[in-house]
Design an enzyme around this catalytic site. Structure first.
Site, PDB file in Angstrom:
ATOM      1  CD  GLU A 179      56.173  49.181  56.280  1.00  0.00           C
ATOM      2  OE1 GLU A 179      55.999  49.859  55.259  1.00  0.00           O
ATOM      3  OE2 GLU A 179      56.140  47.939  56.267  1.00  0.00           O
ATOM      4  CD  GLU A 373      52.315  46.347  57.798  1.00  0.00           C
ATOM      5  OE1 GLU A 373      52.778  45.971  56.708  1.00  0.00           O
ATOM      6  OE2 GLU A 373      52.096  47.538  58.073  1.00  0.00           O
TER       7      GLU A 373
HETATM    8  P1  P53 Z   1      51.615  45.938  49.593  1.00  0.00           P
HETATM    9  C1  P53 Z   1      56.812  47.530  50.549  1.00  0.00           C
HETATM   10  C2  P53 Z   1      57.693  46.700  51.233  1.00  0.00           C
HETATM   11  C3  P53 Z   1      57.486  46.408  52.572  1.00  0.00           C
HETATM   12  C4  P53 Z   1      56.404  46.972  53.224  1.00  0.00           C
HETATM   13  O1  P53 Z   1      52.494  45.999  50.920  1.00  0.00           O
HETATM   14  C5  P53 Z   1      55.541  47.805  52.552  1.00  0.00           C
HETATM   15  C6  P53 Z   1      55.727  48.097  51.196  1.00  0.00           C
HETATM   16  C7  P53 Z   1      54.786  48.980  50.463  1.00  0.00           C
HETATM   17  O2  P53 Z   1      54.492  48.459  49.221  1.00  0.00           O
HETATM   18  O3  P53 Z   1      54.512  48.408  53.169  1.00  0.00           O
HETATM   19  C8  P53 Z   1      53.783  47.753  54.192  1.00  0.00           C
HETATM   20  O4  P53 Z   1      50.277  46.440  49.969  1.00  0.00           O
HETATM   21  C9  P53 Z   1      52.765  48.755  54.654  1.00  0.00           C
HETATM   22  C10 P53 Z   1      51.354  48.416  54.278  1.00  0.00           C
HETATM   23  C11 P53 Z   1      51.339  47.611  53.001  1.00  0.00           C
HETATM   24  C12 P53 Z   1      52.054  46.294  53.269  1.00  0.00           C
HETATM   25  O5  P53 Z   1      53.381  46.519  53.691  1.00  0.00           O
HETATM   26  O6  P53 Z   1      52.320  46.795  48.623  1.00  0.00           O
HETATM   27  O7  P53 Z   1      52.855  49.080  56.014  1.00  0.00           O
HETATM   28  O8  P53 Z   1      50.594  49.588  54.233  1.00  0.00           O
HETATM   29  O9  P53 Z   1      50.061  47.374  52.506  1.00  0.00           O
HETATM   30  C13 P53 Z   1      52.074  45.361  52.074  1.00  0.00           C
HETATM   31  O10 P53 Z   1      51.563  44.492  49.203  1.00  0.00           O
END
Ligand code: P53
Length: 476
Positions: A179, A373
């Site tokens: 990201e 993701e």
């Molecule tokens: P969590 C925010 C918005 C979009 C993606 O996030 C993000 C985040 C970070 O908060 O990060 C990605 O765990 C990232 C992962 C992360 C996942 O989204 O806050 O690549 O490491 O865990 C989900 O719910």
């Protein structure tokens, strides 16, 4: 004939900093997240590390995490039982270079990933490896200023070269930075940046991002020299930004917000900063310092494929007053879309937005995409029957996969789909265990209590059937 190719890479995704634990084992140095607490306490140090990082907290979720470091064999066996063709994982940079500036790697760290790749190979699971997933060594952040310092490029390239030499025979798909646009939203974990209130924040973030871009191109060059079959991807935190209304002022505002996420991918996919960047940098009062040869390097070494995360679309207005009503929800603030429901963490659920986003990205770059993701972070309860009936997650995934297939029918080439947190892990944003994405439940709570036992959720069996039917059966 199924909609998806027979070699479509179905699987799940995790990141070292959120699963491994063993935070000091076998010579590992500190990760950025090792200093972050969980829950409400996390916000300050995560978003304001210069003022709030060096406090003593009484619990650090990453120190043990879900103990993947010691349990990966059992976990990968469960992934194989679901039929995974691929696992996206990251390598912990401070496990290989504990401080980041050493010239020689830590052999124990490398040996761990040898065994991990052996295990994946045993089950025929293709690794998709992120080289830097929110995991610049803390020492580089503290002593060097993280990615703002140009020297970090050399340290990263040295680290990446070690990985390509050691693992190119086992790994074909690489992602340089997770990201990359997140550096604008969470600069501490995105770029190892500890920005002070008195700093010119944008200057630091965009300069650091430039260094990441140069490092990514250099890594691509070396990866190809070591093994021309290596495939290098960039990685975007995606999610189309919609205009709040059909007022042209809102349309323009949404376009600008979208460019804020695409700017770095424009460089990585097309090989140069986009024409709109000049005005953007002027308006922000910043000036990117480039070294001789940077532009040529960026031009010559673009990525092979575009990977991205998708959780939600966003909504933007051209009216500052209206934008004041944005809901924090997560690192991406957004207005509330009246057509969408949201999760308990305020992330708005928009399956059609995935189709929109895929089409937008492909129209822009014409390179293969990879969804690395996607998923629903929700509260799961173990029922009296000892099972986890996560029908809400199944619904979310089914609807997103339906739209993913629509985008493929639209003509978008797609390499695979790895859903986020295929086993419950520590949340990046909140540090909680309670925000669960997995097909596999992990018995551990927000304070680190629990047996760490793994339990298959209902979604486990559902996803197994999805993979088995190559995405044809999405029923629930
Ligand atoms: P969590 C925010 C918005 C979009 C993606 O996030 C993000 C985040 C970070 O908060 O990060 C990605 O765990 C990232 C992962 C992360 C996942 O989204 O806050 O690549 O490491 O865990 C989900 O719910």
């Amino acid at each position: 004939m199924s909609v998806l190719n027979k070699d479509f890479l179905w699987g799940g995704a995790i990141a070292a900093n959120q699963v491994e634990g063993a935070y000091k084992a076998d010579g590992k140095g500190l990760s950025l997240v090792d200093l972050l607490p969980a829950g409400d306490e996390r916000k300050e140090p995560l978003f304001n590390p210069a003022n709030a990082l060096n406090q003593q907290f009484d619990y650090y979720p990453s120190h043990e995490s879900i103990d993947f470091y010691h349990r990966y064999k059992e976990d990968i066996k469960l992934f194989a039982e679901m039929g995974f063709k691929a696992l996206r994982l990251s390598i912990s940079w401070p496990r290989i270079f504990p401080n980041g500036d050493e010239s020689e790697p830590n052999e124990d760290g490398l040996a761990f990933y040898d065994e991990l790749f052996d295990t994946l190979e045993h089950y025929g699971i293709e690794p998709i490896v992120t080289i830097n997933h929110f995991d610049t060594p803390y020492y580089l952040a503290e002593q060097y200023g993280g990615w703002y310092n140009r020297q970090t490029i050399d340290y990263f390239v040295n680290y990446a070269t070690v990985l390509f030499k050691r693992y190119s025979k086992r790994v074909k798909y690489w992602i340089t930075h997770n990201e990359i646009n997140m550096i604008l939203h969470i600069p501490y974990i995105g770029g190892g940046l500890i920005i002070k209130d008195t700093d010119h924040k944008e200057q630091i973030m965009y300069q650091a991002a430039h260094h990441q871009l140069v490092a990514s191109s250099l890594a691509t060059k070396i990866a190809k020299e070591i093994d021309p079959t290596n495939q290098i991807g960039c990685m975007l935190a995606a999610g189309d930004v919609y205009p709040n209304t059909c007022n042209p002022v809102d349309i323009m505002a949404a376009l600008k917000k979208n460019r804020e996420q695409y700017i770095f991918i424009d460089v990585q996919a097309r090989g140069e900063y986009p024409s709109y960047s000049k005005r953007l940098f002027d308006e922000l009062g910043i000036n990117i310092n480039k070294a001789v040869g940077d532009d040529e390097l960026l031009k010559q070494y673009t990525v092979d494929y575009i990977s991205f995360s998708y959780y939600s679309s966003r909504l933007e207005s051209g009216d500052d007053e209206v934008n004041k009503h944005k809901e924090a929800g997560n690192a991406f603030a957004s207005l509330k879309n009246p057509y969408l429901e949201a999760s308990n963490w305020g992330w708005q659920i928009d399956p059609v937005g995935l189709r929109v986003t895929m089409n937008q990205i492909y129209d822009r770059y014409q390179k293969p995409l990879f969804i690395v993701e996607n998923g629903l972070g929700e509260i799961d309860e173990v029922s009296e029957d000892g099972k986890i009936h996560d029908s809400y997650r199944i619904k979310y995934l089914s609807e997103h996969l339906t739209q993913m297939k629509e985008a493929v029918k639209d003509g978008v080439p797609l390499l695979g789909y790895t859903s986020w947190g295929c086993i419950d892990i520590v949340s990046a944003g909140s540090g909680e265990m309670k925000k669960r994405y997995g097909y596999i439940y992990v018995d551990r709570d927000n304070r680190g209590n629990g047996s760490l036992n793994r339990i298959r959720k209902d979604s486990f069996y559902w996803y197994q059937n999805v993979i088995n039917s190559n995405g044809e059966d999405l029923s629930y």
